[in-house]
Write an enzyme that holds these catalytic residues in place. Structure first.
Site, PDB file in Angstrom:
ATOM      1  N   ASP A 175       0.834  -1.199   0.000  1.00 46.58           N
ATOM      2  CA  ASP A 175       0.000   0.000   0.000  1.00 46.58           C
ATOM      3  C   ASP A 175       0.872   1.254   0.000  1.00 46.58           C
ATOM      4  OD1 ASP A 175      -2.609   1.450   0.490  1.00 46.58           O
ATOM      5  OD2 ASP A 175      -1.561   1.978   2.340  1.00 46.58           O
ATOM      6  N   GLU A 177      -1.892  -5.354  -3.696  1.00 46.01           N
ATOM      7  CA  GLU A 177      -0.914  -4.606  -2.912  1.00 46.01           C
ATOM      8  C   GLU A 177       0.179  -5.529  -2.377  1.00 46.01           C
ATOM      9  OE1 GLU A 177      -3.759  -0.922  -1.400  1.00 46.01           O
ATOM     10  OE2 GLU A 177      -3.410  -2.620  -0.078  1.00 46.01           O
TER      11      GLU A 177
END
Length: 228
Positions: free
Chosen positions: A49, A121
């Site tokens: 992320d 992610e």
């Protein structure tokens, strides 16, 4: 360790070959499959992320040197939000290679937006750890493709744009009403009607309320701005 045929094919889809295949294996392992001898992808998702955010912030700054922070922020959010990540994950058939526990599989985990967004992610983090920042940047820009350019052209989200249109004409904010919901709990489809006080309205359906509201707002705004 060796990768199975499905994961080798997945490497081809993302355009990256792992020198440490255990990283890819961990990235596709959901928490529902974790054990004392098997790590899941949650820590990778946390790292990925941040890598995604840095790459997108850099890309947006390079794409539009004159943009203000107020212009950049909504573009950034559009590129890194879970909906965008899940959309990218679906394009590379991420769900097909996920390792899920039985209950998660039975509840449609391979199609869940949050799960797919977290998994892409984790893949970003795995590439970062395996090949470094340049490789992870190349992966992200390759997978996100024209989205980075498109988000500049469509800088405001549709709901904000529609609200500004209404306010400029002395109208109250648009209303969004859920008019239908179909499908099972793990794969719902919401139908939303966007309406302004003058009576103009538009309807759209999507896998989440937010997506449906945005789509309805975009359709309604296009109708309102169409030359008469």
């Amino acid at each position: 360790m060796k990768l199975n045929a499905d994961l080798r094919a997945f490497e081809g889809r993302i355009g990256y070959h792992f020198t440490k295949p255990e990283l890819l294996n961990r990235a596709v392992t959901h928490a529902s499959m974790s054990s004392a001898n098997r790590d899941d992808n949650q820590r990778l998702e946390f790292l990925g992320d941040r890598v995604l955010g840095l790459v997108m912030a850099e890309a947006l700054l390079n794409l539009d040197p004159a943009a203000t922070e107020g212009q950049l922020a909504p573009r950034f959010n559009a590129l890194v939000r879970k909906e965008a990540c899940a959309e990218v994950a679906r394009e590379i058939d991420m769900g097909a290679v996920l390792k899920l526990g039985r209950s998660e599989m039975l509840s449609g985990g391979r199609r869940k937006q949050a799960l797919l967004g977290d998994a892409i992610e984790a893949i970003i983090a795995a590439v970062y750890l395996d090949g470094g920042f340049d490789e992870s940047r190349a992966l992200i820009l390759r997978l996100w493709g024209t989205r980075v350019l498109q988000v500049k052209q469509d800088a405001r989200d549709a709901k904000t744009a529609l609200q500004e249109w209404a306010q400029a004409r002395g109208l109250p904010p648009p209303a969004y009403v859920q008019t239908d919901r179909q499908g099972p709990d793990h794969a719902p489809v919401f139908t939303i009607t966007a309406r302004i006080e003058s009576g103009a309205s538009a309807v759209a359906s999507a896998p989440s309320k937010r997506q449906a509201e945005q789509a309805a707002a975009k359709t309604l705004l296009a109708q309102l701005e169409r030359p008469s």
